[in-house]
Design a protein around this motif. Sequence first.
Motif, PDB file in Angstrom:
ATOM      1  N   LEU A 169      47.399  37.791  36.757  1.00 20.38           N
ATOM      2  CA  LEU A 169      47.710  36.909  37.890  1.00 20.38           C
ATOM      3  C   LEU A 169      46.422  36.264  38.366  1.00 20.38           C
ATOM      4  CD1 LEU A 169      49.921  35.960  39.893  1.00 20.38           C
ATOM      5  CD2 LEU A 169      49.236  37.865  41.367  1.00 20.38           C
ATOM      6  N   HIS A 170      46.401  34.956  38.310  1.00 18.04           N
ATOM      7  CA  HIS A 170      45.229  34.218  38.778  1.00 18.04           C
ATOM      8  C   HIS A 170      45.584  33.514  40.078  1.00 18.04           C
ATOM      9  CE1 HIS A 170      41.300  32.380  38.321  1.00 18.04           C
ATOM     10  NE2 HIS A 170      41.838  31.259  38.725  1.00 18.04           N
ATOM     11  N   ASP A 188      38.416  31.901  43.869  1.00 19.22           N
ATOM     12  CA  ASP A 188      39.449  32.107  42.843  1.00 19.22           C
ATOM     13  C   ASP A 188      39.264  33.512  42.281  1.00 19.22           C
ATOM     14  OD1 ASP A 188      38.834  28.784  41.415  1.00 19.22           O
ATOM     15  OD2 ASP A 188      39.885  29.400  43.242  1.00 19.22           O
ATOM     16  N   LYS A 189      40.377  34.231  42.119  1.00 23.41           N
ATOM     17  CA  LYS A 189      40.288  35.597  41.602  1.00 23.41           C
ATOM     18  C   LYS A 189      41.444  35.882  40.656  1.00 23.41           C
ATOM     19  CE  LYS A 189      36.613  37.071  43.689  1.00 23.41           C
ATOM     20  NZ  LYS A 189      35.391  37.424  42.907  1.00 23.41           N
ATOM     21  N   PRO A 229      41.402  44.790  39.414  1.00 22.69           N
ATOM     22  CA  PRO A 229      40.801  45.965  40.048  1.00 22.69           C
ATOM     23  C   PRO A 229      41.784  46.632  41.005  1.00 22.69           C
ATOM     24  CG  PRO A 229      40.140  43.987  41.212  1.00 22.69           C
ATOM     25  CD  PRO A 229      41.001  43.527  40.067  1.00 22.69           C
ATOM     26  N   LYS A 230      41.424  47.757  41.544  1.00 18.75           N
ATOM     27  CA  LYS A 230      42.254  48.442  42.530  1.00 18.75           C
ATOM     28  C   LYS A 230      42.052  47.825  43.924  1.00 18.75           C
ATOM     29  CE  LYS A 230      43.631  53.023  44.099  1.00 18.75           C
ATOM     30  NZ  LYS A 230      45.062  52.699  43.979  1.00 18.75           N
ATOM     31  N   TYR A 231      40.834  47.421  44.173  1.00 21.19           N
ATOM     32  CA  TYR A 231      40.512  46.765  45.435  1.00 21.19           C
ATOM     33  C   TYR A 231      39.782  45.459  45.128  1.00 21.19           C
ATOM     34  CZ  TYR A 231      41.383  51.385  47.395  1.00 21.19           C
ATOM     35  OH  TYR A 231      41.950  52.583  47.736  1.00 21.19           O
ATOM     36  N   LEU A 232      40.075  44.464  45.949  1.00 24.82           N
ATOM     37  CA  LEU A 232      39.446  43.159  45.761  1.00 24.82           C
ATOM     38  C   LEU A 232      39.218  42.546  47.134  1.00 24.82           C
ATOM     39  CD1 LEU A 232      38.531  41.019  43.732  1.00 24.82           C
ATOM     40  CD2 LEU A 232      40.906  40.292  43.508  1.00 24.82           C
ATOM     41  N   VAL A 233      37.973  42.374  47.492  1.00 24.71           N
ATOM     42  CA  VAL A 233      37.620  41.753  48.766  1.00 24.71           C
ATOM     43  C   VAL A 233      36.897  40.464  48.444  1.00 24.71           C
ATOM     44  CG1 VAL A 233      36.390  41.986  50.948  1.00 24.71           C
ATOM     45  CG2 VAL A 233      37.403  44.012  49.859  1.00 24.71           C
ATOM     46  N   THR A 234      37.365  39.377  48.991  1.00 20.47           N
ATOM     47  CA  THR A 234      36.794  38.084  48.649  1.00 20.47           C
ATOM     48  C   THR A 234      36.930  37.129  49.832  1.00 20.47           C
ATOM     49  OG1 THR A 234      36.814  36.328  46.979  1.00 20.47           O
ATOM     50  CG2 THR A 234      38.952  37.167  47.717  1.00 20.47           C
ATOM     51  N   GLN A 235      36.253  36.022  49.741  1.00 19.03           N
ATOM     52  CA  GLN A 235      36.281  35.053  50.835  1.00 19.03           C
ATOM     53  C   GLN A 235      37.298  33.961  50.572  1.00 19.03           C
ATOM     54  OE1 GLN A 235      32.118  33.866  51.083  1.00 19.03           O
ATOM     55  NE2 GLN A 235      31.809  35.246  52.815  1.00 19.03           N
TER      56      GLN A 235
END
Lengths: 115, 107
Positions: free
Chosen positions: A76-77, A18-19, A8-14
């Motif tokens: 990319l993981h 895993d992303k 994605p263009k933006y990724l907000v996670t805690q």
Amino acid sequence: DTAVSQTPKYLVTQMGNDKSIKCEQNLGHDTMYWYKQDSKKFLKIMFSYNNKELIINETVPNRFSPKSPDKAHLNLHINSLELGDSAVYFCASSQGPRGFSYEQYFGPGTRLTVT
Amino acid sequence: SQQGEEDPQALSIQEGENATMNCSYKTSINNLQWYRQNSGRGLVHLILIRSNEREKHSGRLRVTLDTSKKSSSLLITASRAADTASYFCLSDYKLSFGAGTTVTVRA
């Protein structure tokens, strides 16, 4: 047509999650890259693949794992995300195997924010 | 430290003025590239100069290379607001970019 695209263009996670970030190029290039740009704008190479083979693997934590299913894609993981992983990640491609004598084409970047 | 250190870190000029930024490197090179990054975007290739070239032009851009001093310069003539961006150099022996020169063109 977009030459190098990222999602994605933006990724907000805690923290701890895993992303994955995906990259695709439609230029027919042999070489693809992942870069990380920090808050001070330093743009550091992480990985490079040529014809699906890993050719550059800089000092990157094992939590980062690139995968190239074919020449046009480099994903990319990231496992167990940490606060320090917050940055903008850029995918790029170039025609030649080493790449540095060839023009690199960059994607729009993925801004990753880890909270 | 990184090869290809851009200098200055930041530059602010009036529209119509020229902007000059420099790049230093540490080992012999075959070529050096300059890129531009607009805010929030990926890098865009500007010029590649080879070690046997001393100067290269592209529109309002002029790049010079001094292999004896291991340095290159990028000159933007008659700057425009659209030239506001960060500029990076990359030598062929270098894996990563530096922090670039941030150019602000004031209207």
